[in-house]
Design an enzyme around this catalytic site. Structure first.
Site, PDB file in Angstrom:
ATOM      1  N   ASP A 279       0.822  -1.209   0.000  1.00 24.71           N
ATOM      2  CA  ASP A 279       0.000   0.000   0.000  1.00 24.71           C
ATOM      3  C   ASP A 279       0.859   1.263   0.000  1.00 24.71           C
ATOM      4  OD1 ASP A 279      -2.769   1.122   0.415  1.00 24.71           O
ATOM      5  OD2 ASP A 279      -1.744   2.017   2.131  1.00 24.71           O
TER       6      ASP A 279
ATOM      7  N   GLU B 249       1.755  -0.443  -5.011  1.00 26.69           N
ATOM      8  CA  GLU B 249       0.766   0.582  -5.348  1.00 26.69           C
ATOM      9  C   GLU B 249       1.545   1.881  -5.516  1.00 26.69           C
ATOM     10  OE1 GLU B 249      -3.152   3.046  -3.898  1.00 26.69           O
ATOM     11  OE2 GLU B 249      -1.581   2.545  -2.478  1.00 26.69           O
TER      12      GLU B 249
HETATM   13  C1  GLC Z   1      -4.153   3.195  -0.649  1.00 29.74           C
HETATM   14  C2  GLC Z   1      -5.413   2.382  -0.557  1.00 29.74           C
HETATM   15  C3  GLC Z   1      -6.508   3.258  -0.052  1.00 29.74           C
HETATM   16  C4  GLC Z   1      -6.131   3.773   1.315  1.00 29.74           C
HETATM   17  C5  GLC Z   1      -4.783   4.478   1.285  1.00 29.74           C
HETATM   18  C6  GLC Z   1      -4.241   4.702   2.666  1.00 29.74           C
HETATM   19  O1  GLC Z   1      -4.240   4.199  -1.601  1.00 29.74           O
HETATM   20  O2  GLC Z   1      -5.706   1.798  -1.797  1.00 29.74           O
HETATM   21  O3  GLC Z   1      -7.738   2.586  -0.009  1.00 29.74           O
HETATM   22  O4  GLC Z   1      -7.104   4.662   1.772  1.00 29.74           O
HETATM   23  O5  GLC Z   1      -3.815   3.723   0.605  1.00 29.74           O
HETATM   24  O6  GLC Z   1      -3.801   3.504   3.233  1.00 29.74           O
END
Ligand code: GLC
Length: 530
Positions: free
Chosen positions: A203, A254
């Site tokens: 994440d 991500e």
């Molecule tokens: C990422 C996740 C999202 C979350 C954020 C903070 O972007 O996909 O859903 O709110 O991280 O952890």
């Protein structure tokens, strides 16, 4: 394909556990629900599941506020059940990818509780970013960093110090310059790999490292950004790769970065295996723009030897059917608005064509639960039922992400549509009877039917997944390419029906042809005559 290379070509299905299926009837999805639906997932024909965080969490941000990385939230089940689920899925040929949240923890995490209790100057506070405030009495935040969720990124505690949180105040950022933070996360990776996880989705992977001086953001110029895409991150991920390699595990980042060259640096052979392709996700429904995104993606990945990924939707963005049914078909957090005029039939037609395009591109592909059912964004959830901090922190100007997180409809003609108990955690709309998995299962022309067939063909076509792509000549508004083994894909976005390239057979079409011509917003898979 080598077994250990499965991730280069995989079709991965994202499970937002809270909204997938409810096994115990309390209105919240859980692991028992997922286990009961494994046959559905096997029949769909996916290779792996990515689970959004399932750890104990106060749910200030839908589970991205983790209180314990080595357990399962009681609302979802138990650790033993997670292990069973991982094993049962594997028997069906489905691997499991878990979601690790390294940038921040929940404010209920024992480390943060200890840091608050220990006070300024303590070693416990060094695990986070605690600072005195600015201004004569320290009454101003230590810097000007804007939150990813609107508002400030600093919260002041009773003793006067402030702590950094790029997201909500309930998600304090960890100090990644501290060796204990690195050690802990590598141990957590081992914990899940030892329980059978095949991969880890990381994440907010480009946000972990911070400039230790925590300076204000200076727009423009060449200075590294104080918290986005800092060079120190690569050392962290090289170390993670060492851990993952010991288990043949896969790391997926991500990483939202506009600069594709910087993006690809994370995918060097000793770093992450793959990362989500957000450029493609955000791309408008326009042939030239899509082609540029595909070419740009492939060109960025080639030098580092990593496969591309293709994503149309996830739990943070507007559902595809809705987005493609609007005048503005791109995705942008800044301009996300509900109540925009939407033609859902048009959106669904485009989403079908987009599915065939995406599943034919080189690399792996992600599918967000409900995409295979063609679910639209739910835009009329009553304000008092909304849960997403993006909505609250923006004072309601941002509609938030609840509209793509509504519990899935499985069967029946009214809520809870076979999801489980009544009183689902987010309300389901009326009128989803025709969209249930059961209603679509028998109809090969349904969205579910299309996905099932496409995923089956994708598995049997040797040229699909990882491998080369060759563009074919096509007119304006048309994308046409060949994959190895005589496979062809053609997508027509132009207003005019177009002729297909020479082919022996149509393998699959996203919609009816028009006297042998491919109509607007339609895609086909072909056995080319070459
Ligand atoms: C990422 C996740 C999202 C979350 C954020 C903070 O972007 O996909 O859903 O709110 O991280 O952890």
């Amino acid at each position: 394909m080598l077994t250990s290379d499965w991730w280069r070509s995989a079709a991965i299905y994202q499970v937002y556990v809270r909204s997938f299926a409810d096994g115990d009837g309390d209105g919240t999805g859980d692991l028992a629900g997922v286990r009961s639906r494994l046959p559905y997932l096997a029949e769909l024909g996916i290779d792996a599941l990515w689970f959004n965080p399932w750890y104990p969490s106060p749910m200030a941000d839908g589970g991205y506020d983790v209180a314990d990385y080595r357990a399962v939230d009681p609302a979802f089940g138990t650790l033993a059940e997670a292990e069973k689920l991982i094993a049962e899925a594997r028997v069906l040929g489905i691997r499991t990818i878990i979601d690790i949240v390294p940038n921040h923890v929940s404010d209920r995490h024992p480390w943060f509780r200890a840091a608050l209790a220990a006070g300024p100057g303590s070693p416990e506070r060094e695990l986070f970013h605690f600072r005195p405030g600015r201004g004569a009495g320290g009454e101003l935040p230590p810097n000007d960093w804007p939150s990813q969720f609107a508002g400030v990124t600093w919260t002041r505690v009773a003793d006067g110090q402030w702590y950094l949180h790029l997201f909500t105040p309930e998600q304090p950022d960890l100090n990644w310059a501290h060796p204990a933070v690195r050690q802990e996360h590598e141990d957590v990776l081992r914990f899940w790999f030892e329980r059978g996880a095949a991969g880890v989705r990381i994440d907010s992977a480009a946000l972990l490292a911070k400039d230790p001086a925590l300076p204000d953001v200076v727009e423009g110029g060449d200075a590294p950004h104080p918290y986005i895409d800092r060079d120190e991150l690569h050392d962290i991920y090289r170390s993670w790769r060492g851990v993952a390699d010991a288990y043949d595990g896969v790391l997926i980042g991500e990483i939202w970065l506009p600069d594709t060259e910087r993006f690809a640096r994370y995918l060097r052979p000793d770093e992450l295996h793959t990362a989500f392709n957000f450029d493609f996700l955000a791309c408008p429904w326009d042939a030239a723009r899509l082609r540029a995104s595909i070419d740009g993606t492939l060109a960025a990945h080639a030098p580092v030897g990593a496969p591309a990924t293709w994503v149309l939707a996830n739990h943070d963005v507007t559902r595809t059917v809705t987005r493609y049914g609007r005048a503005d078909t791109g995705f942008d957090f800044a301009t996300k608005a509900h109540g925009t005029p939407t033609d859902l039939a048009l959106g669904a037609r485009r989403a079908r064509a987009a599915a065939l395009l995406t599943l034919a591109l080189p690399g792996s592909v992600y599918l967000y639960q409900g995409e295979e059912l063609g679910l639209p964004e739910v835009e009329d959830i009553p304000a008092d039922r909304l849960q997403d901090p993006m909505y609250f922190r923006s004072g309601g100007t941002d509609p938030g992400r609840d509209g793509c997180r509504v519990p899935l409809p499985w069967s029946g003609s009214e809520p809870p549509y076979g999801f489980g108990g009544a009183g689902t955690w987010l309300p389901q709309p009326a009128g989803w009877g025709g969209l249930t998995a059961q209603a679509q299962a028998a109809d090969p022309d349904s969205m579910l039917g299309l996905y099932r067939t496409a995923l089956r063909v994708r598995r049997t076509e040797a040229g699909l997944g990882d491998g080369p792509l060759r563009w074919l000549d096509a007119g304006d508004g048309v994308l046409a390419f060949a994959r190895e083994g005589g496979f062809g894909c053609v997508l027509n976005i132009s207003p005019h029906p177009v002729a297909l390239p020479r082919h022996r057979r149509i393998l699959l079409a996203s919609g009816p042809l028009d006297e042998g011509l491919l109509p607007q917003d339609t895609a086909v898979w072909l056995r080319l005559d070459e």
